[in-house]
Scaffold this motif. Sequence first.
Motif, short mmCIF file in Angstrom:
data_model
loop_
_atom_site.label_atom_id
_atom_site.label_comp_id
_atom_site.label_asym_id
_atom_site.label_seq_id
_atom_site.Cartn_x
_atom_site.Cartn_y
_atom_site.Cartn_z
N GLY A 1 0.79 -1.22 0.00
CA GLY A 1 0.00 0.00 0.00
C GLY A 1 0.82 1.27 0.00
O GLY A 1 2.03 1.25 0.26
N PRO A 2 0.19 2.40 -0.27
CA PRO A 2 0.89 3.68 -0.31
C PRO A 2 1.43 4.07 1.07
O PRO A 2 0.83 3.79 2.10
CB PRO A 2 -0.17 4.67 -0.79
CG PRO A 2 -1.48 4.01 -0.47
CD PRO A 2 -1.25 2.54 -0.59
N GLU B 1 2.51 6.36 -3.33
CA GLU B 1 2.65 4.99 -3.81
C GLU B 1 4.09 4.50 -3.70
O GLU B 1 5.04 5.27 -3.91
CB GLU B 1 2.19 4.87 -5.27
CG GLU B 1 0.70 5.14 -5.48
CD GLU B 1 -0.20 4.10 -4.82
OE1 GLU B 1 0.25 2.96 -4.63
OE2 GLU B 1 -1.34 4.45 -4.49
N GLN B 2 4.26 3.23 -3.39
CA GLN B 2 5.59 2.64 -3.31
C GLN B 2 6.20 2.51 -4.71
O GLN B 2 5.49 2.28 -5.68
CB GLN B 2 5.53 1.25 -2.67
CG GLN B 2 5.10 1.24 -1.22
CD GLN B 2 5.17 -0.17 -0.62
OE1 GLN B 2 6.04 -0.96 -0.98
NE2 GLN B 2 4.27 -0.46 0.30
N GLU C 1 8.13 0.69 -7.79
CA GLU C 1 8.07 -0.68 -8.29
C GLU C 1 9.42 -1.37 -8.19
O GLU C 1 9.50 -2.60 -8.18
CB GLU C 1 7.59 -0.69 -9.75
CG GLU C 1 6.15 -0.18 -9.91
CD GLU C 1 5.68 -0.22 -11.35
OE1 GLU C 1 6.48 -0.69 -12.22
OE2 GLU C 1 4.55 0.20 -11.64
#
Length: 309
Positions: free
Chosen positions: A146-147, A193-194, A196
């Motif tokens: 999750g963010p 947001e994390q 990638e």
Amino acid sequence: MRLVFAGTPEVALPSLRALLESDRHEVAAVVTRPDAPSGRGRRVERSPVAALADEHGIEVLTPVKAGDPAFLARLRELRPDLCPVVAYGALLPESALAIPTHGWVNLHFSVLPAWRGAAPVQAAVRHGDDITGATTFRIVKALDAGPVFGVLTERVRERDTAGELLARLAESGAKLLLSTVDGIADGSLRAVEQPEEGVSYAPKVAVDDARLDFGTPAAALDRVARAVTPDPGAWAEFRGERLKLGPVLPVEEGHDLAPGEIKVERKRVLVGTATEPVALGEVQAQGKKRMPATDWARGARVEAGERIS
């Protein structure tokens, strides 16, 4: 802000205490794992989080599964604005995630997206990370994806065990979680947001994962032993029986010992590895108390050439 806190083990207590002591929020209830047998006597005991909630007269919810209809109904009745989570120990279905106004916010003991999963601190020690930390993020269906609301970093010390490192992160992480809840409450904090890139996973450490392999280099053996201390605890076999081991210490001076070969000296017990030997710390034979390795070796009457495997 009206909160329902979810957590189970002792590592969650600093965060729960911080929220209880805040004059900006109300902890209406806690969610924790059901009472379970513990210790040698296998007595059924409350989780540490449940015990602390009991002390403060707070309602304790112990669903077998977080998707149980009765639990979901009670959670809706409580009408939480936010559900902070620290080491709850069970998956949260979307039916539960949808109830709080601002969702569920987890305190995770790594710098995400590194070491998603159940054992991030053990993974950081085992892999020789120099820096780790803690992250607060909104829980989504995907594992720890999750963010992110906030992050802190912590240096991994040279002789840190997973238990020692986790204890420090639990204290500093409690402050991070409280500031995250404050920021969500006053609208000053937004999740990001994390990335990638950099995703890694840290699955739960099983007992078999804690067996020491003396055919590996001493540095790797040292990291594994510290990573599984105190839980589930390092071990090996001696004379066909399991031997519990505390952290070991690589020895720089040269000794010609085969992997697993034991050398008993007056003030230490050495064991060979793929590189330099390691000195054993505490040892616990089956049915015995933990003791210094030298005391164990004298009591066991270790003979020259015997090995640990």
